[in-house]
Scaffold this active site. Structure first.
Site, PDB file in Angstrom:
ATOM      1  N   HIS A 148     -15.802 -11.773  -5.980  1.00 31.06           N
ATOM      2  CA  HIS A 148     -16.527 -12.612  -5.017  1.00 31.06           C
ATOM      3  C   HIS A 148     -17.084 -11.790  -3.871  1.00 31.06           C
ATOM      4  O   HIS A 148     -16.393 -10.949  -3.328  1.00 31.06           O
ATOM      5  CB  HIS A 148     -15.607 -13.694  -4.453  1.00 31.06           C
TER       6      HIS A 148
ATOM      7  N   TYR B 202     -15.512 -22.960   3.587  1.00 33.66           N
ATOM      8  CA  TYR B 202     -14.829 -23.312   4.836  1.00 33.66           C
ATOM      9  C   TYR B 202     -15.640 -24.439   5.457  1.00 33.66           C
ATOM     10  O   TYR B 202     -16.805 -24.220   5.826  1.00 33.66           O
ATOM     11  CB  TYR B 202     -14.804 -22.128   5.806  1.00 33.66           C
TER      12      TYR B 202
ATOM     13  N   PRO C 135      -3.026 -17.934   6.572  1.00 37.81           N
ATOM     14  CA  PRO C 135      -3.821 -17.618   5.372  1.00 37.81           C
ATOM     15  C   PRO C 135      -5.305 -17.424   5.674  1.00 37.81           C
ATOM     16  O   PRO C 135      -6.053 -17.003   4.794  1.00 37.81           O
ATOM     17  CB  PRO C 135      -3.630 -18.857   4.477  1.00 37.81           C
TER      18      PRO C 135
ATOM     19  N   LYS D 170      -5.276 -12.158   4.323  1.00 38.54           N
ATOM     20  CA  LYS D 170      -4.850 -10.784   4.574  1.00 38.54           C
ATOM     21  C   LYS D 170      -3.400 -10.495   4.167  1.00 38.54           C
ATOM     22  O   LYS D 170      -3.022  -9.329   4.002  1.00 38.54           O
ATOM     23  CB  LYS D 170      -5.002 -10.446   6.064  1.00 38.54           C
TER      24      LYS D 170
ATOM     25  N   TYR E 242     -13.828  -9.166   7.011  1.00 38.90           N
ATOM     26  CA  TYR E 242     -13.417 -10.131   5.996  1.00 38.90           C
ATOM     27  C   TYR E 242     -13.063  -9.435   4.685  1.00 38.90           C
ATOM     28  O   TYR E 242     -12.003  -9.674   4.103  1.00 38.90           O
ATOM     29  CB  TYR E 242     -14.560 -11.125   5.778  1.00 38.90           C
TER      30      TYR E 242
HETATM   31  P1  RFL Z   1       7.222 -12.189  -0.509  1.00 43.01           P
HETATM   32  O1  RFL Z   1       6.121 -12.415  -1.466  1.00 43.01           O
HETATM   33  O2  RFL Z   1       7.736 -13.331   0.277  1.00 43.01           O
HETATM   34  O3  RFL Z   1       8.403 -11.519  -1.341  1.00 43.01           O
HETATM   35  C1  RFL Z   1       9.699 -11.374  -0.801  1.00 43.01           C
HETATM   36  C2  RFL Z   1      10.680 -11.365  -1.951  1.00 43.01           C
HETATM   37  O4  RFL Z   1      11.988 -11.163  -1.433  1.00 43.01           O
HETATM   38  C3  RFL Z   1      12.893 -12.067  -2.058  1.00 43.01           C
HETATM   39  N1  RFL Z   1      14.023 -12.270  -1.141  1.00 43.01           N
HETATM   40  C4  RFL Z   1      15.235 -11.691  -1.308  1.00 43.01           C
HETATM   41  N2  RFL Z   1      15.700 -10.859  -2.257  1.00 43.01           N
HETATM   42  C5  RFL Z   1      16.990 -10.429  -2.137  1.00 43.01           C
HETATM   43  N3  RFL Z   1      17.817 -10.850  -1.139  1.00 43.01           N
HETATM   44  C6  RFL Z   1      17.384 -11.683  -0.171  1.00 43.01           C
HETATM   45  N4  RFL Z   1      18.187 -12.058   0.823  1.00 43.01           N
HETATM   46  C7  RFL Z   1      16.039 -12.140  -0.229  1.00 43.01           C
HETATM   47  N5  RFL Z   1      15.289 -12.956   0.541  1.00 43.01           N
HETATM   48  C8  RFL Z   1      14.081 -13.032  -0.028  1.00 43.01           C
HETATM   49  C9  RFL Z   1      12.061 -13.319  -2.305  1.00 43.01           C
HETATM   50  O5  RFL Z   1      12.617 -14.117  -3.354  1.00 43.01           O
HETATM   51  C10 RFL Z   1      10.709 -12.705  -2.680  1.00 43.01           C
HETATM   52  O6  RFL Z   1      10.591 -12.490  -4.084  1.00 43.01           O
HETATM   53  O7  RFL Z   1       6.845 -11.045   0.574  1.00 43.01           O
HETATM   54  P2  RFL Z   1       5.890  -9.763   0.466  1.00 43.01           P
HETATM   55  O8  RFL Z   1       6.222  -8.943  -0.735  1.00 43.01           O
HETATM   56  O9  RFL Z   1       5.944  -9.148   1.802  1.00 43.01           O
HETATM   57  O10 RFL Z   1       4.422 -10.340   0.179  1.00 43.01           O
HETATM   58  C11 RFL Z   1       3.765 -11.087   1.169  1.00 43.01           C
HETATM   59  C12 RFL Z   1       2.889 -12.143   0.513  1.00 43.01           C
HETATM   60  O11 RFL Z   1       3.662 -12.899  -0.383  1.00 43.01           O
HETATM   61  C13 RFL Z   1       2.259 -13.075   1.564  1.00 43.01           C
HETATM   62  O12 RFL Z   1       1.817 -12.333   2.672  1.00 43.01           O
HETATM   63  C14 RFL Z   1       1.068 -13.853   0.982  1.00 43.01           C
HETATM   64  O13 RFL Z   1       1.487 -14.746  -0.028  1.00 43.01           O
HETATM   65  C15 RFL Z   1       0.373 -14.625   2.082  1.00 43.01           C
HETATM   66  N6  RFL Z   1      -0.711 -15.476   1.569  1.00 43.01           N
HETATM   67  C16 RFL Z   1      -1.944 -14.922   1.252  1.00 43.01           C
HETATM   68  N7  RFL Z   1      -2.137 -13.571   1.364  1.00 43.01           N
HETATM   69  C17 RFL Z   1      -3.328 -13.010   0.979  1.00 43.01           C
HETATM   70  O14 RFL Z   1      -3.489 -11.779   1.065  1.00 43.01           O
HETATM   71  N8  RFL Z   1      -4.361 -13.795   0.473  1.00 43.01           N
HETATM   72  C18 RFL Z   1      -4.227 -15.151   0.340  1.00 43.01           C
HETATM   73  O15 RFL Z   1      -5.162 -15.797  -0.136  1.00 43.01           O
HETATM   74  C19 RFL Z   1      -2.992 -15.775   0.747  1.00 43.01           C
HETATM   75  N9  RFL Z   1      -2.785 -17.102   0.587  1.00 43.01           N
HETATM   76  C20 RFL Z   1      -0.478 -16.847   1.343  1.00 43.01           C
HETATM   77  C21 RFL Z   1      -1.546 -17.648   0.840  1.00 43.01           C
HETATM   78  C22 RFL Z   1       0.783 -17.427   1.572  1.00 43.01           C
HETATM   79  C23 RFL Z   1       0.979 -18.773   1.340  1.00 43.01           C
HETATM   80  N10 RFL Z   1       2.276 -19.299   1.622  1.00 43.01           N
HETATM   81  C24 RFL Z   1       3.060 -19.977   0.682  1.00 43.01           C
HETATM   82  C25 RFL Z   1       2.977 -18.854   2.805  1.00 43.01           C
HETATM   83  C26 RFL Z   1      -1.355 -18.985   0.602  1.00 43.01           C
HETATM   84  C27 RFL Z   1      -0.106 -19.577   0.847  1.00 43.01           C
HETATM   85  C28 RFL Z   1       0.047 -21.022   0.570  1.00 43.01           C
END
Ligand code: RFL
Length: 389
Positions: free
Chosen positions: A72, A202, A295, A299, A386
């Site tokens: 995209h 958006y 979100p 990023k 962006y």
């Molecule tokens: P994660 O993905 O939360 O992974 C952390 C892992 O640690 C585990 N964990 C444990 N393991 C052992 N012992 C414990 N005590 C533990 N506690 C937790 C968890 O089970 C998990 O597997 O963190 P990480 O790796 O830092 O990655 C970050 C991303 O997941 C996050 O920033 C993104 O999902 C944010 N986000 C988006 N980011 C983008 O770059 N583009 C997007 O379009 C985007 N859309 C989003 C999003 C986050 C969302 N939510 C649910 C907050 C959309 C949504 C709805």
């Protein structure tokens, strides 16, 4: 058990780090609270920046992504029933966003790590970190079979997200926390509906913001700005579709929104959180464990991967030459990009919400959008931030 690095958490940050250091010959164990099925099917982000993809590709970790991800380079804004598009890829070095669901990234990274002989312990519980300022920190956990186990490592990588144990293991007073509640909430919806658009939308509406994000040919993500304090159960599926139709509506166009089965509905607390520094003794914090971003601007996953690439370079340098330079600058190096992303996300939050805190800000948002629609120079700056410099 002894390992060079104990990695806590198998999300994008932990798995990227584990793969990269494994490729440098640095042994590690990954400890994950969830089951493999759980982490491989948890839908969250879906947008990867050009530089995240380039980094994965340079390590041979992007084969399926490059085959399957949608590219995209344009996004659309809708204001008062009128649409305008920003072709950000044309404005910034032909860089693209890659739409590829986070759970697929996780699936690919787990497969690559295990295929290369990696060690992941799924479904662990009661993870505890000790002796973080010594030269040999230790992590204890209870295995899926209920056995208490321990690893002594040179370094611990806390990649366990905002609610993990790594950050709270740092004594009080060490970290400076920066928190901002944006004063808005989004209802995040995942629906088995093919996208109704080729470009992310958006939409600003008097009722609040609406977003149409892309995930796959059969699944779309939508966001609806909702009053603070809303519960997901307050919104029936019918009300969701009604609001989406209303907020996306265009004058003078036969554009239509395709509905589908809603498979997830949750309220997102729109907040930002950063801790400084992103390390303590031999513990390094990565991704959501160190910083949360809204979100808006997509990023979060990209910052998590950048932290992993930065720490991997520092560890590779340390084991190859004994130099601690990269480890010492890890936090500052990551935080520069984190704050730049926070600034952009905040700027965009203020632009796409008509009533962030007062009618005054509503007018500023409108002025900002008009500027974006009219000024090539303003659009070029937007594009750089962006799609990622
Ligand atoms: P994660 O993905 O939360 O992974 C952390 C892992 O640690 C585990 N964990 C444990 N393991 C052992 N012992 C414990 N005590 C533990 N506690 C937790 C968890 O089970 C998990 O597997 O963190 P990480 O790796 O830092 O990655 C970050 C991303 O997941 C996050 O920033 C993104 O999902 C944010 N986000 C988006 N980011 C983008 O770059 N583009 C997007 O379009 C985007 N859309 C989003 C999003 C986050 C969302 N939510 C649910 C907050 C959309 C949504 C709805």
């Amino acid at each position: 058990m002894k390992r060079a690095v104990a990695v806590i958490g198998a999300g994008p940050a932990g798995l990227t780090l584990a793969n990269l250091i494994q490729q440098s010959g640095i042994d590690c164990v990954v400890l994950e609270r969830g089951s493999r099925t759980h982490v491989e099917t948890r839908p969250r982000a879906g947008v990867l920046e050009h530089r995240s993809v380039t980094m994965l590709e340079s390590h041979g970790l992007a084969d399926r992504l490059l085959m399957e991800a949608d590219r995209h380079g344009t996004c659309e804004f809708r204001v008062n029933g009128q649409a305008f598009q920003v072709a950000y890829s044309d404005l910034y070095d032909d860089r693209l966003h890659y739409v590829y669901p986070q759970q697929e990234v996780v699936k690919d990274l787990i497969a690559a790590f295990l295929d290369a002989g990696g060690d992941i312990r799924f479904s662990v519980s009661d993870v505890e970190l000790r002796d973080l300022t010594s030269s040999h920190p230790t992590v204890d956990w209870t295995s899926a079979d209920g056995v208490r186990e321990a690893v002594t490592a040179d370094f611990v990588a806390g990649c366990d997200g905002f609610h993990g144990v790594s950050r709270p293991s740092i004594p009080e007073g060490v970290l400076t926390e920066f928190t901002h509640q944006h004063g808005i909430e989004w209802l995040a919806i995942l629906a088995e509906a093919p996208p109704s658009t080729k470009a992310i939308i958006y939409a600003l509406h008097a009722d609040g913001f609406a977003g149409h994000m892309l995930r796959s040919p059969t699944v779309s993500r939508f966001y609806l700005q909702v009053p603070v304090g809303t519960k997901a159960s307050d919104w029936s599926d019918e009300q969701v579709w009604e609001a989406l139709h209303k907020r996306f509506a265009l004058h003078d166009s036969n554009w239509a929104l395709t509905e589908g089965k809603i498979i997830e509905k949750r309220v997102l607390d729109m907040r930002s959180h950063v801790v400084e520094p992103m390390s303590y003794g031999r513990l390094y914090l990565l991704g959501d464990a160190a910083h949360i971003i809204t979100p808006v601007g997509a990023k979060g996953m990209n910052l998590a991967m950048n932290d992993a690439a930065t720490l991997s370079r520092a560890l590779t340098e340390f084991y190859a030459t004994g130099s601690e330079t990269g480890l010492k600058t890890y936090s500052d190096d990551c935080l520069r990009r984190v704050w730049r992303a926070q600034e952009f996300s905040q700027w965009m939050v203020n632009m796409i919400h008509t009533d962030v805190s007062s009618p005054f800000f509503g007018r500023l948002a409108q002025a900002r959008l008009e500027h974006l629609a009219e000024s090539p120079a303003y659009r070029a700056t937007f594009a750089e931030n962006y799609v990622g410099p």
